[in-house]
Design an enzyme around this catalytic site. Sequence first.
Site, PDB file in Angstrom:
ATOM      1  N   HIS A 208       0.826  -1.210   0.000  1.00  0.00           N
ATOM      2  CA  HIS A 208       0.000   0.000   0.000  1.00  0.00           C
ATOM      3  C   HIS A 208       0.859   1.257   0.000  1.00  0.00           C
ATOM      4  CE1 HIS A 208      -2.208  -3.272   2.061  1.00  0.00           C
ATOM      5  NE2 HIS A 208      -3.154  -2.899   1.216  1.00  0.00           N
TER       6      HIS A 208
HETATM    7  S1  FES Z   1       1.727  -0.625   3.315  1.00  0.00           S
HETATM    8 FE1  FES Z   1       0.081  -1.937   3.659  1.00  0.00          FE
HETATM    9  S2  FES Z   1       1.048  -3.695   4.298  1.00  0.00           S
HETATM   10 FE2  FES Z   1       2.655  -2.387   3.984  1.00  0.00          FE
END
Ligand code: FES
Length: 243
Positions: A208
């Site tokens: 993410h």
């Molecule tokens: S940024 Fe979501 S798991 Fe690492």
Amino acid sequence: MPALAHTSRAIARTWAAHPLPVARAACAATQTQTQTRDISNVSQATGSSSFDSPFKGAGSTTKVPSFAAYRNKGGEQGPRIFQYFMVGTMGAIASLGAKNTVQDVLVSMSASADVLAQAKVEIDLAAIPEGKNVVIKWRGKPVFIRHRTEDEIKEADDTKWESLRDPQPDSDRVQKPEWLIMLGVCTHLGCVPIGEAGDFGGWFCPCHGSHYDISGRIRKGPAPLNLEVPAYDFPEDGKVVIG
Ligand code: FES
């Protein structure tokens, strides 16, 4: 007649407290006669009652055996010592059994040998050149070991950590500045970040888009916390034990 008997008893009680011994003796004799009469009257009254026992003939037909042959000839002391001995022995055996049962249950609940073997991991640091990362497995999780350069140490120190999302100085995250050791688990949802990547020259989580700096602190993206630092120790130069 009851009124007369009551009066004579009252007179006897009065004379019983008389100062003259003769008078007291006469009074005592009178009281004794009165009591004797009363008892005989009661006996006569009782003799006139009739009571039919429901156990007719029981006394003549029941034979009680003699237990004399079974009696202990040595008195009470012998059996009592034996009873104490038996109670003590049975108590000791029961305690031993209970202790073994509890011990077996606890042993069966403790960690197995292969799990204990993974509890600590020893790493030879001489095999990690400066400016390189190594990933090892410890308790089923990846652990990042970074041999930091002088420039990386300076950069980590100079960062204004007070304004970070999870404020922490670099000195709180390392025991030796050149060795950065932390769990390779993103604090967002648990992905494994990629080393030497991201906007801050540290680690980047592609799941993410979380960016960690060269001290493993979260600088950008959804992760709420810095990468976790596990318990570790340097037992001697060139060796680290994690766990
Ligand atoms: S940024 Fe979501 S798991 Fe690492």
